[in-house]
Design a protein around this motif. Sequence first.
Motif, mmCIF file in Angstrom:
data_model
loop_
_atom_site.group_PDB
_atom_site.id
_atom_site.type_symbol
_atom_site.label_atom_id
_atom_site.label_comp_id
_atom_site.label_asym_id
_atom_site.label_seq_id
_atom_site.Cartn_x
_atom_site.Cartn_y
_atom_site.Cartn_z
ATOM 1 N N TRP A 58 0.843 -1.188 0.000
ATOM 2 C CA TRP A 58 0.000 0.000 0.000
ATOM 3 C C TRP A 58 0.884 1.246 0.000
ATOM 4 O O TRP A 58 1.941 1.275 0.612
ATOM 5 C CB TRP A 58 -0.907 0.024 1.234
ATOM 6 N N SER A 59 0.429 2.239 -0.706
ATOM 7 C CA SER A 59 1.124 3.522 -0.707
ATOM 8 C C SER A 59 0.858 4.258 0.596
ATOM 9 O O SER A 59 -0.023 3.881 1.375
ATOM 10 C CB SER A 59 0.624 4.394 -1.873
ATOM 11 N N LYS A 60 1.615 5.327 0.812
ATOM 12 C CA LYS A 60 1.262 6.210 1.913
ATOM 13 C C LYS A 60 -0.030 6.936 1.548
ATOM 14 O O LYS A 60 -0.506 6.865 0.407
ATOM 15 C CB LYS A 60 2.383 7.212 2.177
ATOM 16 N N THR A 61 -0.622 7.627 2.495
ATOM 17 C CA THR A 61 -1.848 8.379 2.218
ATOM 18 C C THR A 61 -1.523 9.552 1.303
ATOM 19 O O THR A 61 -0.642 10.368 1.606
ATOM 20 C CB THR A 61 -2.475 8.894 3.518
ATOM 21 N N LEU A 62 -2.231 9.625 0.177
ATOM 22 C CA LEU A 62 -1.962 10.623 -0.857
ATOM 23 C C LEU A 62 -3.120 11.601 -0.973
ATOM 24 O O LEU A 62 -4.281 11.232 -0.797
ATOM 25 C CB LEU A 62 -1.750 9.933 -2.211
ATOM 26 N N PRO A 63 -2.846 12.859 -1.301
ATOM 27 C CA PRO A 63 -3.926 13.826 -1.507
ATOM 28 C C PRO A 63 -4.726 13.507 -2.758
ATOM 29 O O PRO A 63 -4.225 12.853 -3.693
ATOM 30 C CB PRO A 63 -3.201 15.163 -1.639
ATOM 31 N N ASP A 64 -5.938 13.965 -2.792
ATOM 32 C CA ASP A 64 -6.844 13.761 -3.922
ATOM 33 C C ASP A 64 -6.381 14.597 -5.114
ATOM 34 O O ASP A 64 -6.185 15.801 -4.980
ATOM 35 C CB ASP A 64 -8.255 14.195 -3.478
ATOM 36 N N PRO A 65 -6.197 14.015 -6.311
ATOM 37 C CA PRO A 65 -5.853 14.835 -7.473
ATOM 38 C C PRO A 65 -6.861 15.940 -7.742
ATOM 39 O O PRO A 65 -6.513 16.995 -8.276
ATOM 40 C CB PRO A 65 -5.823 13.817 -8.625
ATOM 41 N N ARG A 66 -8.111 15.709 -7.358
ATOM 42 C CA ARG A 66 -9.156 16.705 -7.563
ATOM 43 C C ARG A 66 -9.467 17.469 -6.272
ATOM 44 O O ARG A 66 -10.556 18.039 -6.133
ATOM 45 C CB ARG A 66 -10.425 16.041 -8.094
ATOM 46 N N THR A 67 -8.534 17.514 -5.371
ATOM 47 C CA THR A 67 -8.735 18.266 -4.135
ATOM 48 C C THR A 67 -9.045 19.726 -4.431
ATOM 49 O O THR A 67 -8.524 20.300 -5.392
ATOM 50 C CB THR A 67 -7.485 18.183 -3.243
ATOM 51 N N THR A 68 -9.872 20.332 -3.581
ATOM 52 C CA THR A 68 -10.159 21.759 -3.713
ATOM 53 C C THR A 68 -9.495 22.578 -2.610
ATOM 54 O O THR A 68 -9.575 23.803 -2.638
ATOM 55 C CB THR A 68 -11.674 22.016 -3.704
ATOM 56 N N HIS A 69 -8.836 21.894 -1.665
ATOM 57 C CA HIS A 69 -8.118 22.629 -0.627
ATOM 58 C C HIS A 69 -7.076 21.734 0.009
ATOM 59 O O HIS A 69 -7.346 20.579 0.330
ATOM 60 C CB HIS A 69 -9.080 23.138 0.447
ATOM 61 N N GLN A 70 -5.859 22.308 0.162
ATOM 62 C CA GLN A 70 -4.739 21.613 0.811
ATOM 63 C C GLN A 70 -4.230 22.506 1.942
ATOM 64 O O GLN A 70 -3.265 23.244 1.769
ATOM 65 C CB GLN A 70 -3.629 21.335 -0.195
ATOM 66 N N PRO A 71 -4.864 22.471 3.102
ATOM 67 C CA PRO A 71 -4.494 23.388 4.182
ATOM 68 C C PRO A 71 -3.037 23.268 4.628
ATOM 69 O O PRO A 71 -2.455 24.243 5.115
ATOM 70 C CB PRO A 71 -5.447 23.011 5.322
ATOM 71 N N VAL A 153 0.559 21.699 -8.624
ATOM 72 C CA VAL A 153 0.385 20.253 -8.746
ATOM 73 C C VAL A 153 -1.062 19.798 -8.558
ATOM 74 O O VAL A 153 -1.402 18.674 -8.901
ATOM 75 C CB VAL A 153 1.284 19.499 -7.734
ATOM 76 N N GLU A 154 -1.913 20.635 -8.026
ATOM 77 C CA GLU A 154 -3.317 20.259 -7.811
ATOM 78 C C GLU A 154 -4.184 21.336 -8.442
ATOM 79 O O GLU A 154 -4.325 22.426 -7.902
ATOM 80 C CB GLU A 154 -3.605 20.090 -6.303
ATOM 81 N N TRP A 155 -4.766 21.017 -9.592
ATOM 82 C CA TRP A 155 -5.304 22.035 -10.478
ATOM 83 C C TRP A 155 -6.727 22.463 -10.174
ATOM 84 O O TRP A 155 -7.311 23.264 -10.895
ATOM 85 C CB TRP A 155 -5.195 21.561 -11.928
ATOM 86 N N HIS A 156 -7.306 21.939 -9.089
ATOM 87 C CA HIS A 156 -8.642 22.376 -8.678
ATOM 88 C C HIS A 156 -8.585 23.112 -7.335
ATOM 89 O O HIS A 156 -9.634 23.424 -6.767
ATOM 90 C CB HIS A 156 -9.588 21.179 -8.548
ATOM 91 N N ALA A 157 -7.389 23.377 -6.847
ATOM 92 C CA ALA A 157 -7.233 23.947 -5.510
ATOM 93 C C ALA A 157 -6.504 25.286 -5.570
ATOM 94 O O ALA A 157 -6.030 25.715 -6.623
ATOM 95 C CB ALA A 157 -6.486 22.962 -4.606
ATOM 96 N N VAL A 158 -6.406 25.945 -4.411
ATOM 97 C CA VAL A 158 -5.807 27.278 -4.297
ATOM 98 C C VAL A 158 -4.776 27.265 -3.176
ATOM 99 O O VAL A 158 -5.034 26.724 -2.092
ATOM 100 C CB VAL A 158 -6.885 28.347 -4.010
ATOM 101 N N GLN A 159 -3.618 27.853 -3.431
ATOM 102 C CA GLN A 159 -2.516 27.869 -2.474
ATOM 103 C C GLN A 159 -2.965 28.360 -1.090
ATOM 104 O O GLN A 159 -3.529 29.437 -0.939
ATOM 105 C CB GLN A 159 -1.391 28.767 -3.010
ATOM 106 N N HIS A 160 -2.679 27.555 -0.075
ATOM 107 C CA HIS A 160 -3.151 27.851 1.279
ATOM 108 C C HIS A 160 -2.520 29.108 1.856
ATOM 109 O O HIS A 160 -3.179 29.866 2.579
ATOM 110 C CB HIS A 160 -2.867 26.663 2.199
ATOM 111 N N SER A 161 -1.235 29.357 1.549
ATOM 112 C CA SER A 161 -0.550 30.494 2.170
ATOM 113 C C SER A 161 -1.032 31.832 1.618
ATOM 114 O O SER A 161 -0.775 32.880 2.223
ATOM 115 C CB SER A 161 0.969 30.359 1.976
#
Length: 576
Positions: A58-71, A153-161
């Motif tokens: 199993w891989s490590k836990t990976l973010p969703d390619p279609r994520t809308t937020h990466q806090p 790298v995640e084209w549905h999300a916006v930079q948290h900072s």
Amino acid sequence: MTADKPFTVWAPHAQDVRLHLDGETHPMSRGDGGWWVSDQLRSPGQRYGYELFDGEEWSKTLPDPRTTHQPDGPHGLSEVTDPRFDWSDDAWTGRALPGQVLYELHIGTFTPAGTFTDAIEKLSYLRDLGVTAIEIMPVQPFGGERNWGYDGVEWHAVQHSYGGPEGLKQLVDAAHNAGLAVILDVVYNHFGPDGNYNGQFGPYTVPGNTGWGDAVNISGENSDEVRAYILDSVRLWFEQFHIDGLRLDAVHAYDDRGAYSIMEQMQAIADEVTARTGVPRSLIAESDMNDPRLITGPEAGGYGLAGQWVDDIHHALHTLVSGENHAYYEDFGSMAALEKTLREAYYFTGGYSSYRGRNHGRPLNTREIPAHRLVTYTTTHDQVGNRAGGDRPSMNLTPAQQVLKAAVIYSSPYTPMMFMGEEFGAKTPFAFFVSHTDEELNRLTSEGRAREFSRAGWNHAEVPDPADPATFEASKLDWDLDDGQQEILEAYRTLLRLRRELGLARPDLSQLIVETGGEDDRWLAMGHEDVMLLANLSGRAVTAPYGGELIYSFTSPEVGAEETALGPWEFALIRR
């Protein structure tokens, strides 16, 4: 992904997938087309990721390619967001590209705090300057907190900072209420190197060097879902974020070999949202190809985009004023080049390019394509940041030379754009900067930049370390203007006001008068029978054979009835 629906993810090559949700794991079922579905429903605020089984581990836990937020950035868990927002821009009717003045800015360096919230405080300043639309450099998540944005790298999300998706919506809402459109720079030609896990889910890329990484898979096997990933991103910005336009980065690097170009499909979405909402949505391409198909209507076999950046006009003007002729500037530096680009937008229309070592470009039909579809400028983030020291033209040119260049651009019929700080002759650089979370990536980036500039003839010692926080801090605008900067700022305001009042943005390029005195007598005349710009592109006095009534100049030219005497780097906007 919408809240209150099941968690789904596309992972066609995985043998098994499980959902990691709020600290617990849940099985997922394989559905059609390589999609996996969970029985867990999405709810705003949930933190989640996916784990993939390749048959051995199993891989490590990976973010969703279609994520809308990466806090926590692109390496962290994804967060379910609520797409709803309390918009107050119901009265906004939008701005199509004709008649617009664009202002390119980088959120992280535009203000001291570098956030969407701080950018809102500058909107009234931009409106008073004469700007009608802000063009924001990419804000999709990247590794660390300092980056130009082209490593997203995640084209549905916006930079948290910067303030995340909520902050971007607040900026768009405030801009619309201030009468300003918002254009977002988006990168669909490659993924950044830090935090890109999409390749573990599916074939998002294919071998093929774009110069920044593997090519995005929009034409190969399993490319339908990759195209959908991009097209859903386009729709997301238009619908959920009320973005007015998208600037498509380096479309010449798309591996687009289908019968239907992905740009045609993007334009179809823009047209559909425009028709449904009544608010114009525009696509503006950056391309190195001098290919008029981009902005030619579909009825004539084109893609129908609203506009494209035109580097040729910049190169022709920059080389004459600065004297630089290295790298891609080597084909320019003549009055003939400037005359052709101002008349036809493209300098290369099928002729030989020494820099490329081949023929390049194709003619643009100036009788059919209106001038506003070509976006032009005295400088951009690329033209500044891709110099060894990130030095701006305003750090090397006199105020008279700076305003002269602006006068040429703002008196032309093309859609003008300025780069943040240009309007007051900013004295701070805009260097290339990164903050990759992998120190090896930082080292390779720094060494790669040094090698690149050394090959172009720059002293590698002049290249600031992109990973050094000081490089980023030095690139922030200094808003404490001195008297000289205030004079440049007032000149920009005046030129933009006169552009509007005199109706200089006339669409028919075939009616534009462009004439020069040649290489020995470097005056330029550009305009129409009623209004004309006369400019001296040299360090010695010249006389242009046009006269009339002086409307505006930054200096004191001698305008007579039949001719105009111009001092070094001087211009005169005259009524004939």
